[in-house]
Scaffold this active site. Structure first.
Site, PDB file in Angstrom:
ATOM      1  N   CYS A 174     104.376  61.732  36.966  1.00  0.00           N
ATOM      2  CA  CYS A 174     103.615  61.881  38.202  1.00  0.00           C
ATOM      3  C   CYS A 174     104.276  61.212  39.400  1.00  0.00           C
ATOM      4  O   CYS A 174     103.799  61.345  40.531  1.00  0.00           O
ATOM      5  CB  CYS A 174     102.205  61.339  38.009  1.00  0.00           C
ATOM      6  SG  CYS A 174     101.421  61.923  36.492  1.00  0.00           S
ATOM      7  N   GLU A 325      95.490  50.200  40.438  1.00  0.00           N
ATOM      8  CA  GLU A 325      96.001  50.393  41.798  1.00  0.00           C
ATOM      9  C   GLU A 325      95.195  49.578  42.801  1.00  0.00           C
ATOM     10  O   GLU A 325      95.758  49.017  43.745  1.00  0.00           O
ATOM     11  CB  GLU A 325      95.977  51.871  42.188  1.00  0.00           C
ATOM     12  CG  GLU A 325      96.615  52.112  43.547  1.00  0.00           C
ATOM     13  CD  GLU A 325      96.803  53.567  43.902  1.00  0.00           C
ATOM     14  OE1 GLU A 325      97.558  53.854  44.855  1.00  0.00           O
ATOM     15  OE2 GLU A 325      96.197  54.434  43.239  1.00  0.00           O
ATOM     16  N   HIS A 349      95.355  66.703  41.040  1.00  0.00           N
ATOM     17  CA  HIS A 349      96.573  65.953  40.678  1.00  0.00           C
ATOM     18  C   HIS A 349      97.682  66.956  40.390  1.00  0.00           C
ATOM     19  O   HIS A 349      97.641  67.668  39.382  1.00  0.00           O
ATOM     20  CB  HIS A 349      96.291  65.097  39.451  1.00  0.00           C
ATOM     21  CG  HIS A 349      97.364  64.102  39.144  1.00  0.00           C
ATOM     22  ND1 HIS A 349      98.625  64.159  39.699  1.00  0.00           N
ATOM     23  CD2 HIS A 349      97.372  63.013  38.323  1.00  0.00           C
ATOM     24  CE1 HIS A 349      99.350  63.163  39.243  1.00  0.00           C
ATOM     25  NE2 HIS A 349      98.614  62.439  38.413  1.00  0.00           N
ATOM     26  N   PHE A 408     102.827  58.549  34.087  1.00  0.00           N
ATOM     27  CA  PHE A 408     102.767  58.209  32.674  1.00  0.00           C
ATOM     28  C   PHE A 408     104.103  57.615  32.246  1.00  0.00           C
ATOM     29  O   PHE A 408     105.167  58.038  32.697  1.00  0.00           O
ATOM     30  CB  PHE A 408     102.481  59.459  31.825  1.00  0.00           C
ATOM     31  CG  PHE A 408     101.066  59.963  31.950  1.00  0.00           C
ATOM     32  CD1 PHE A 408      99.993  59.174  31.584  1.00  0.00           C
ATOM     33  CD2 PHE A 408     100.813  61.245  32.413  1.00  0.00           C
ATOM     34  CE1 PHE A 408      98.699  59.637  31.680  1.00  0.00           C
ATOM     35  CE2 PHE A 408      99.519  61.723  32.511  1.00  0.00           C
ATOM     36  CZ  PHE A 408      98.454  60.916  32.144  1.00  0.00           C
TER      37      PHE A 408
END
Length: 420
Positions: A174, A325, A349, A408
């Site tokens: 990602c 985050e 996403h 990931f």
């Protein structure tokens, strides 16, 4: 054991400034910058029910699809049929960015294409696997290896433009799109290229992929209300919603862009990356890897946290990622110190394309001085020390913007842009 924090860095005195001179986007929110920004800035969710019959027994039956692709003379329909969607989206977005930049024509060997992608041609791979299972090996297309290879997008873009310089594919899940853009800037700063097209692409809304993410528990299962499913940082979130698409930027040294009278959107001022070295799917709970990437990007840009006027967060709407985050942002900026938006509430996403498409949103927010609201966000989870922009767009002060992308495997990437 937490990773060591990077030591403060200082920009080389004569380091070239990198300008963003072109933008191209293919997304669930639209295929022009204006359409994309209108959808994101109004926080209109693009998630819809997926009605494919083979999804009937799936836990996940929703996503953010690309629809109504534009015609493009440089990618005729007969050619597009031989491309997996991920490479088709990439080629359209990259060529749009090139046109938007005024079609720069560097010496062919001084050009570069850098593409971020996580999984390659999943649509084609799944289809050919079903043909093999149902009809045997002779039904499998001989083109499958060429269509599904993750570098197919970079190859297509280079061939369409006849650019013979560096052509790379970066796979950091990602964070791929953001890392591709960061690497593109490094090629320019080291004078290994004069013009770079960099970005990310993905097309993973396939039955097998949706089944896997549903079983993993990472994907929202709000099949009955898809438009409300992606809820970054919200107390009622239950996972991300997968999207697809591509975003690409044309990057040049600012001096070169001005010499040819280009009109840049922004400066790509900083890039930082790190590895959690912790877990395949979960981030470090304290967000230490994200902290390292953000601080490295700020140091690379020679900026302090107070110089950042807006953050485009990774903000997946998964429990562990949002918490990590939030902890990282509070550690870098202070609790509730900077307006934060996650565009994933609106567009989903986009996996390998996420970092590139979301940087485009960050540039638009910076230039319009308007932070888009986080779609579907109603109540910030207790304990998250964030100032989440929601409900309506918010005016922001002049300043730089920071965009986070975390993948990931513990890949963290941060980009910083500044206005001209």
């Amino acid at each position: 054991m937490a990773p060591q924090q990077p030591q403060p860095q200082h920009r080389p005195r004569h380091r070239a400034e990198i300008a963003v001179t072109g933008i191209g986007v293919i997304s669930p929110a639209g295929h022009t910058l204006a359409d994309f920004w209108h959808t994101v800035s109004t926080a209109r969710s693009t998630a819809t029910a997926l009605t494919d019959p083979e999804l009937a027994r799936h836990k996940v039956r929703l996503g953010c699809r690309v629809t109504d692709l534009p015609d493009n003379a440089l990618v005729p329909a007969k050619d597009a049929r031989r491309l997996d969607p991920f490479a088709h989206y990439a080629t359209l977005a990259a060529l749009a960015a090139h046109t938007d930049a005024g079609s720069p024509q560097p010496d062919a060997g001084r050009s570069a294409v850098v593409v971020g992608n996580a999984v390659g041609g999943r649509t084609t791979s799944d289809r050919e696997s079903l043909l093999y299972a149902g009809h045997g090996p002779l039904r499998v297309s001989p083109l499958m290896p060429l269509v599904t290879m993750p570098n197919a997008a970079a190859a297509q873009i280079a061939m369409r433009l006849a650019w013979t310089g560096t052509a790379l594919t970066i796979a950091t899940t990602c964070a791929s799109g953001a890392d591709a853009i960061g690497h593109g800037a490094l090629l320019l700063q080291s004078h290994r290229a004069d013009v770079v097209i960099a970005g990310g692409c993905e097309a993973t809304l396939t039955p097998v992929t949706l089944a896997a993410f549903g079983n993993l528990g990472a994907h929202s299962q709000r099949n009955g209300e898809p438009a409300r499913a992606s809820r970054p940082f919200d107390t009622d979130r239950d996972g991300f919603v997968m999207g697809e698409g591509a975003g690409f930027l044309v990057l040049e040294r600012l001096a070169d862009a001005r010499a040819r009278r280009a009109r840049p959107y922004a400066l790509l001022a900083g890039y930082g990356s790190s590895a959690d070295a912790y877990h395949l799917s979960n981030p470090r709970p304290d967000g230490a890897g994200a902290v390292a990437a953000m601080r490295a990007a700020l140091a690379d840009a020679a900026l302090a946290p107070a110089d950042i006027a807006h953050v485009n967060a990774h903000g997946t709407a998964t429990v562990h990622n949002d918490r990590a985050e939030a902890a990282a942002l509070a550690a870098v900026f202070g609790p509730h110190a900077v307006p934060v938006t996650s565009t994933k509430g609106a567009i989903g996403h986009l996996i390998g394309a996420a970092g590139a498409v979301e940087l485009i949103a960050a540039i638009q927010a910076m230039n319009t001085r308007l932070a888009p609201p986080t779609a579907n966000h109603e109540n910030t989870e207790e304990g998250l020390d964030l100032d989440v922009v929601h409900t309506a767009p918010r005016p922001i002060r002049p300043g730089a913007a920071l965009s986070n992308s975390f993948g990931f495997g513990g890949h963290n990437s941060t980009l910083v842009v500044t206005p001209l």
